[in-house]
Design a protein around this motif. Structure first.
Motif: not given
Length: 100
Positions: A12-16, A22-27, A76-77, A81-82
């Motif tokens: 979504v514009p401005g949510r990159r 979110h994607l780089t949170r340690r897992s 889901a979270a 943002l997508l």
């Protein structure tokens, strides 16, 4: 055989940057599922796109990871943002000049 997955996620514009966070949170769970590499990137020429490159022990390990409750919750979270624009490709790795 190692499986590579490379893709783009439209945001979504401005949510990159929120999606990147979110994607780089340690897992630590990803490694236990067979993920060998998970890299997230951006390109300021494309401000509403996130780039992801993954290496997995196998295509089956990648598919199985998508069924895990923690992975499903993460997906889901990320959905709000997508934008719904996705691109990418997957392939079985057959070699590299960097290692035997």
């Amino acid at each position: 055989m190692v499986f590579a997955n490379a893709g783009t996620l439209g945001t979504v514009p401005g949510r990159r940057d929120e999606l990147v966070a979110h994607l780089t949170r340690r897992s630590d769970a990803l490694a236990s599922l067979g993920c060998l590499l998970y890299e997230v990137g951006v390109n300021d020429q494309d401000p509403d796109t996130v780039f992801v490159v993954e290496l997995w022990e196998s295509a089956a390990a990648h598919r199985a990871s998508l069924e895990q409750p923690d992975v499903q919750a993460s997906i889901a979270a990320a959905r709000p943002l997508l934008s719904g624009q996705f691109g990418g490709f997957g392939f079985d790795v057959v070699g590299s000049p960097l290692h035997d």
